[in-house]
Design an enzyme around this catalytic site. Structure first.
Site, PDB file in Angstrom:
ATOM      1  N   ALA A  67     -43.372  23.880 -37.688  1.00 41.16           N
ATOM      2  CA  ALA A  67     -42.838  23.379 -36.419  1.00 41.16           C
ATOM      3  C   ALA A  67     -43.973  23.185 -35.425  1.00 41.16           C
ATOM      4  O   ALA A  67     -44.996  23.873 -35.475  1.00 41.16           O
ATOM      5  CB  ALA A  67     -41.815  24.364 -35.859  1.00 41.16           C
ATOM      6  N   ASP A 111     -44.279  17.842 -35.308  1.00 48.25           N
ATOM      7  CA  ASP A 111     -43.404  16.691 -35.082  1.00 48.25           C
ATOM      8  C   ASP A 111     -42.116  17.193 -34.428  1.00 48.25           C
ATOM      9  O   ASP A 111     -41.054  17.228 -35.028  1.00 48.25           O
ATOM     10  CB  ASP A 111     -43.110  15.991 -36.413  1.00 48.25           C
ATOM     11  CG  ASP A 111     -42.464  14.621 -36.245  1.00 48.25           C
ATOM     12  OD1 ASP A 111     -42.194  14.232 -35.090  1.00 48.25           O
ATOM     13  OD2 ASP A 111     -42.217  13.948 -37.257  1.00 48.25           O
ATOM     14  N   LYS A 112     -42.247  17.572 -33.163  1.00 53.02           N
ATOM     15  CA  LYS A 112     -41.148  18.228 -32.460  1.00 53.02           C
ATOM     16  C   LYS A 112     -39.870  17.398 -32.458  1.00 53.02           C
ATOM     17  O   LYS A 112     -38.766  17.914 -32.648  1.00 53.02           O
ATOM     18  CB  LYS A 112     -41.553  18.516 -31.016  1.00 53.02           C
ATOM     19  CG  LYS A 112     -42.653  19.551 -30.836  1.00 53.02           C
ATOM     20  CD  LYS A 112     -43.066  19.657 -29.388  1.00 53.02           C
ATOM     21  CE  LYS A 112     -44.240  20.593 -29.184  1.00 53.02           C
ATOM     22  NZ  LYS A 112     -43.862  22.003 -29.329  1.00 53.02           N
ATOM     23  N   ASN A 137     -52.648  26.397 -27.860  1.00 52.60           N
ATOM     24  CA  ASN A 137     -51.658  25.534 -27.214  1.00 52.60           C
ATOM     25  C   ASN A 137     -50.804  26.346 -26.248  1.00 52.60           C
ATOM     26  O   ASN A 137     -50.527  27.514 -26.474  1.00 52.60           O
ATOM     27  CB  ASN A 137     -50.785  24.822 -28.265  1.00 52.60           C
ATOM     28  CG  ASN A 137     -49.504  25.568 -28.574  1.00 52.60           C
ATOM     29  OD1 ASN A 137     -48.515  25.472 -27.849  1.00 52.60           O
ATOM     30  ND2 ASN A 137     -49.515  26.346 -29.655  1.00 52.60           N
ATOM     31  N   MET A 175     -47.962  24.464 -24.957  1.00 53.06           N
ATOM     32  CA  MET A 175     -47.123  23.272 -24.782  1.00 53.06           C
ATOM     33  C   MET A 175     -45.860  23.573 -23.984  1.00 53.06           C
ATOM     34  O   MET A 175     -45.434  22.779 -23.154  1.00 53.06           O
ATOM     35  CB  MET A 175     -46.751  22.690 -26.143  1.00 53.06           C
ATOM     36  CG  MET A 175     -47.950  22.341 -27.027  1.00 53.06           C
ATOM     37  SD  MET A 175     -49.072  21.124 -26.320  1.00 53.06           S
ATOM     38  CE  MET A 175     -48.069  19.658 -26.460  1.00 53.06           C
ATOM     39  N   GLY A 176     -45.214  24.713 -24.280  1.00 57.02           N
ATOM     40  CA  GLY A 176     -44.016  25.072 -23.531  1.00 57.02           C
ATOM     41  C   GLY A 176     -42.755  24.364 -24.003  1.00 57.02           C
ATOM     42  O   GLY A 176     -41.895  24.002 -23.193  1.00 57.02           O
ATOM     43  N   PHE A 177     -42.643  24.181 -25.331  1.00 61.99           N
ATOM     44  CA  PHE A 177     -41.438  23.564 -25.897  1.00 61.99           C
ATOM     45  C   PHE A 177     -41.141  22.205 -25.260  1.00 61.99           C
ATOM     46  O   PHE A 177     -40.000  21.908 -24.891  1.00 61.99           O
ATOM     47  CB  PHE A 177     -40.215  24.474 -25.747  1.00 61.99           C
ATOM     48  CG  PHE A 177     -40.215  25.717 -26.594  1.00 61.99           C
ATOM     49  CD1 PHE A 177     -41.087  25.886 -27.654  1.00 61.99           C
ATOM     50  CD2 PHE A 177     -39.313  26.732 -26.311  1.00 61.99           C
ATOM     51  CE1 PHE A 177     -41.070  27.045 -28.423  1.00 61.99           C
ATOM     52  CE2 PHE A 177     -39.277  27.895 -27.086  1.00 61.99           C
ATOM     53  CZ  PHE A 177     -40.166  28.046 -28.140  1.00 61.99           C
ATOM     54  N   ASN A 184     -36.720  30.474 -33.129  1.00 63.11           N
ATOM     55  CA  ASN A 184     -38.035  30.772 -32.541  1.00 63.11           C
ATOM     56  C   ASN A 184     -37.839  31.673 -31.326  1.00 63.11           C
ATOM     57  O   ASN A 184     -37.413  31.215 -30.267  1.00 63.11           O
ATOM     58  CB  ASN A 184     -38.737  29.469 -32.153  1.00 63.11           C
ATOM     59  CG  ASN A 184     -40.171  29.699 -31.691  1.00 63.11           C
ATOM     60  OD1 ASN A 184     -40.579  30.820 -31.404  1.00 63.11           O
ATOM     61  ND2 ASN A 184     -40.937  28.619 -31.608  1.00 63.11           N
ATOM     62  N   SER A 217     -42.603  32.349 -29.497  1.00 65.93           N
ATOM     63  CA  SER A 217     -43.633  31.558 -28.817  1.00 65.93           C
ATOM     64  C   SER A 217     -44.098  32.310 -27.572  1.00 65.93           C
ATOM     65  O   SER A 217     -43.273  32.846 -26.826  1.00 65.93           O
ATOM     66  CB  SER A 217     -43.082  30.193 -28.402  1.00 65.93           C
ATOM     67  OG  SER A 217     -43.985  29.533 -27.533  1.00 65.93           O
ATOM     68  N   ASN A 271     -45.320  30.875 -24.993  1.00 70.90           N
ATOM     69  CA  ASN A 271     -45.455  29.891 -23.918  1.00 70.90           C
ATOM     70  C   ASN A 271     -44.191  29.632 -23.113  1.00 70.90           C
ATOM     71  O   ASN A 271     -44.167  28.766 -22.245  1.00 70.90           O
ATOM     72  CB  ASN A 271     -45.981  28.572 -24.502  1.00 70.90           C
ATOM     73  CG  ASN A 271     -47.326  28.750 -25.160  1.00 70.90           C
ATOM     74  OD1 ASN A 271     -48.193  29.426 -24.632  1.00 70.90           O
ATOM     75  ND2 ASN A 271     -47.496  28.159 -26.338  1.00 70.90           N
ATOM     76  N   THR A 272     -43.111  30.363 -23.397  1.00 73.14           N
ATOM     77  CA  THR A 272     -41.893  30.319 -22.587  1.00 73.14           C
ATOM     78  C   THR A 272     -41.691  31.709 -22.007  1.00 73.14           C
ATOM     79  O   THR A 272     -41.553  32.682 -22.768  1.00 73.14           O
ATOM     80  CB  THR A 272     -40.668  29.912 -23.426  1.00 73.14           C
ATOM     81  OG1 THR A 272     -40.841  28.570 -23.883  1.00 73.14           O
ATOM     82  CG2 THR A 272     -39.389  29.991 -22.599  1.00 73.14           C
ATOM     83  N   LYS A 314     -38.374  33.535 -36.730  1.00 76.29           N
ATOM     84  CA  LYS A 314     -39.828  33.396 -36.654  1.00 76.29           C
ATOM     85  C   LYS A 314     -40.380  34.473 -35.733  1.00 76.29           C
ATOM     86  O   LYS A 314     -39.965  34.591 -34.580  1.00 76.29           O
ATOM     87  CB  LYS A 314     -40.209  32.015 -36.131  1.00 76.29           C
ATOM     88  CG  LYS A 314     -41.705  31.723 -36.222  1.00 76.29           C
ATOM     89  CD  LYS A 314     -41.989  30.251 -35.996  1.00 76.29           C
ATOM     90  CE  LYS A 314     -43.453  29.908 -36.243  1.00 76.29           C
ATOM     91  NZ  LYS A 314     -43.717  28.463 -36.156  1.00 76.29           N
ATOM     92  N   THR A 351     -46.311  33.740 -39.476  1.00 76.23           N
ATOM     93  CA  THR A 351     -46.075  34.161 -38.105  1.00 76.23           C
ATOM     94  C   THR A 351     -46.221  32.980 -37.154  1.00 76.23           C
ATOM     95  O   THR A 351     -46.663  31.899 -37.547  1.00 76.23           O
ATOM     96  CB  THR A 351     -47.116  35.225 -37.668  1.00 76.23           C
ATOM     97  OG1 THR A 351     -48.427  34.624 -37.689  1.00 76.23           O
ATOM     98  CG2 THR A 351     -47.120  36.402 -38.614  1.00 76.23           C
ATOM     99  N   ASN A 352     -45.923  33.253 -35.876  1.00 74.68           N
ATOM    100  CA  ASN A 352     -46.184  32.304 -34.811  1.00 74.68           C
ATOM    101  C   ASN A 352     -47.655  32.435 -34.380  1.00 74.68           C
ATOM    102  O   ASN A 352     -48.444  33.120 -35.027  1.00 74.68           O
ATOM    103  CB  ASN A 352     -45.236  32.578 -33.634  1.00 74.68           C
ATOM    104  CG  ASN A 352     -44.841  31.317 -32.882  1.00 74.68           C
ATOM    105  OD1 ASN A 352     -45.682  30.455 -32.617  1.00 74.68           O
ATOM    106  ND2 ASN A 352     -43.573  31.197 -32.530  1.00 74.68           N
ATOM    107  N   SER A 368     -52.537  23.999 -38.129  1.00 69.37           N
ATOM    108  CA  SER A 368     -53.942  23.811 -37.766  1.00 69.37           C
ATOM    109  C   SER A 368     -54.782  23.375 -38.954  1.00 69.37           C
ATOM    110  O   SER A 368     -55.678  22.525 -38.826  1.00 69.37           O
ATOM    111  CB  SER A 368     -54.522  25.092 -37.166  1.00 69.37           C
ATOM    112  OG  SER A 368     -53.829  25.461 -35.994  1.00 69.37           O
TER     113      SER A 368
END
Length: 350
Positions: A67, A70-71, A116, A118-120, A178, A181, A183-184, A212, A240-241, A316
């Site tokens: 994931a 290609d969101k 990253n 990105m923040g979803f 998820n 992450s 980032n949220t 995840k 893992t994330n 990556s």
């Protein structure tokens, strides 16, 4: 050095003055426009047929696209042609959201890593559902990663996930939850025992649901989470994330390491392997694991499988090494699986 590393990667890494997100969007755009003939040629070169069945789903090979790549599912026809045995889209949220401020994606080249935050950023669950409806079957199993909308309070997280689930589960071969992450704000608190229990109680049912997890959890916290997964019918774990740690970076990347966000790539290789091993040992193999994190060569994939993973995912590693890594990892997984796949080659197993 592969053709991708010699010719394609240098061009992509120069795009937008070295802006990683611009290169990412450019690549998705080009992949989304690949014609059938080009996809067929790529398939003949990169595809490996070495089927494996996990949580009731048959995968053409054990190597998937993680994931985040290609969101919104814009290039779904291309990924099987590049050798992937499954694709995970998202992370998608109930509400469309722009994500965090740019710049928010950074390469740490000497470490073969990415940061990253990105923040979803995504077009929302309804938009993805419409795209998947119009597209039809992808040709390989499809996972859909669900996250919490930033505007949704934590106490309303279950309903937020459930909104996305209701829109998307019929298109998915599995659902990834998820909750890891970085980032949220507050999202990782949903890995707590009571929170994940509530999520699984709401979501488990129609299709396999996987959780995840973060690589930064202490082993006792992972053990608690696994207990809930087993007792509430989770089909597996994705381990893992990205990590908040900055261990293992090259000296030349230390300045970039100060950027906020989750780190993926080479420095995560050993940490991901240890988490996969712990999950496998703690559950006595009862929970299938998709291993992801720091797979930069075929041997890294083999080590994750040796540690207990049933499937692996690339992110990556694919950015740095291209489709030859997909093929190499899939062949390595096939050799490990046994003599029936020992001679797996492009497009088929012999």
């Amino acid at each position: 050095m592969t053709a991708f590393e010699r010719t394609v990667r240098p061009v992509l890494f120069r795009l937008g003055g070295g802006d990683a997100e611009k290169a990412h969007e450019f690549t998705l755009g080009r992949l989304s426009r690949l014609g059938e003939r080009t996809r067929s040629l790529l398939t003949s070169r990169y595809a490996t047929d070495a089927p494996v069945e996990v949580f009731g789903v048959r995968f053409p090979n054990a190597v998937g696209l993680a994931a985040g790549m290609d969101k919104n599912g814009v290039a779904l026809r291309a990924w099987p042609a590049l050798g992937f045995g499954f694709v995970e889209v998202g992370t998608v949220t109930a509400h469309a959201q722009p994500g965090n401020d740019k710049p928010r994606l950074f390469r740490l080249r000497d470490s073969e890593a990415i940061i990253n935050r990105m923040g979803f950023n995504n077009a929302g669950a309804a938009a993805l559902a419409a795209r998947l409806e119009a597209l039809g079957p992808v040709g390989v199993p499809l996972g859909v990663s669900l996250g919490k909308s930033k505007v949704t309070p934590l106490e309303e997280a279950v309903e937020d996930y459930l909104t996305s689930y209701r829109l998307l589960h019929k298109y998915a071969d599995y659902i990834a939850v998820n909750v890891s992450s970085p980032n949220t704000p507050g999202l990782r608190t949903l890995q707590d025992k009571s929170a994940i229990a509530g999520l699984l109680a709401a979501l488990v049912g129609k299709v396999p649901v996987l959780v995840k997890i973060a690589p930064d959890l202490a082993e006792p916290a992972i053990a608690e989470l696994l207990e809930v997964c087993l007792s509430h019918g989770a089909a597996g774990v994705i381990a893992t994330n990205t990590t908040l740690a900055r261990d293992g970076l090259a000296a030349t990347d230390q300045a970039r390491a100060a950027e906020a966000g989750g780190l993926s790539g080479g420095p995560l290789t050993e940490k991901a392997r240890k988490v996969v091993h712990f999950v496998h040992t703690e559950t006595d193999g009862r929970l299938p694991i998709i291993g992801v994190g720091g797979i930069m060569c075929a041997d890294d994939a083999t080590r994750l499988l040796d540690a207990g993973a049933s499937l692996v995912q690339l992110y990556s590693g694919f950015i740095y090494h291209g489709p030859a890594l997909v093929r190499g990892a899939a062949r390595a997984a096939a050799r490990q699986a046994g003599p029936q796949h020992a001679d797996a080659r492009d497009g088929r197993a012999r």
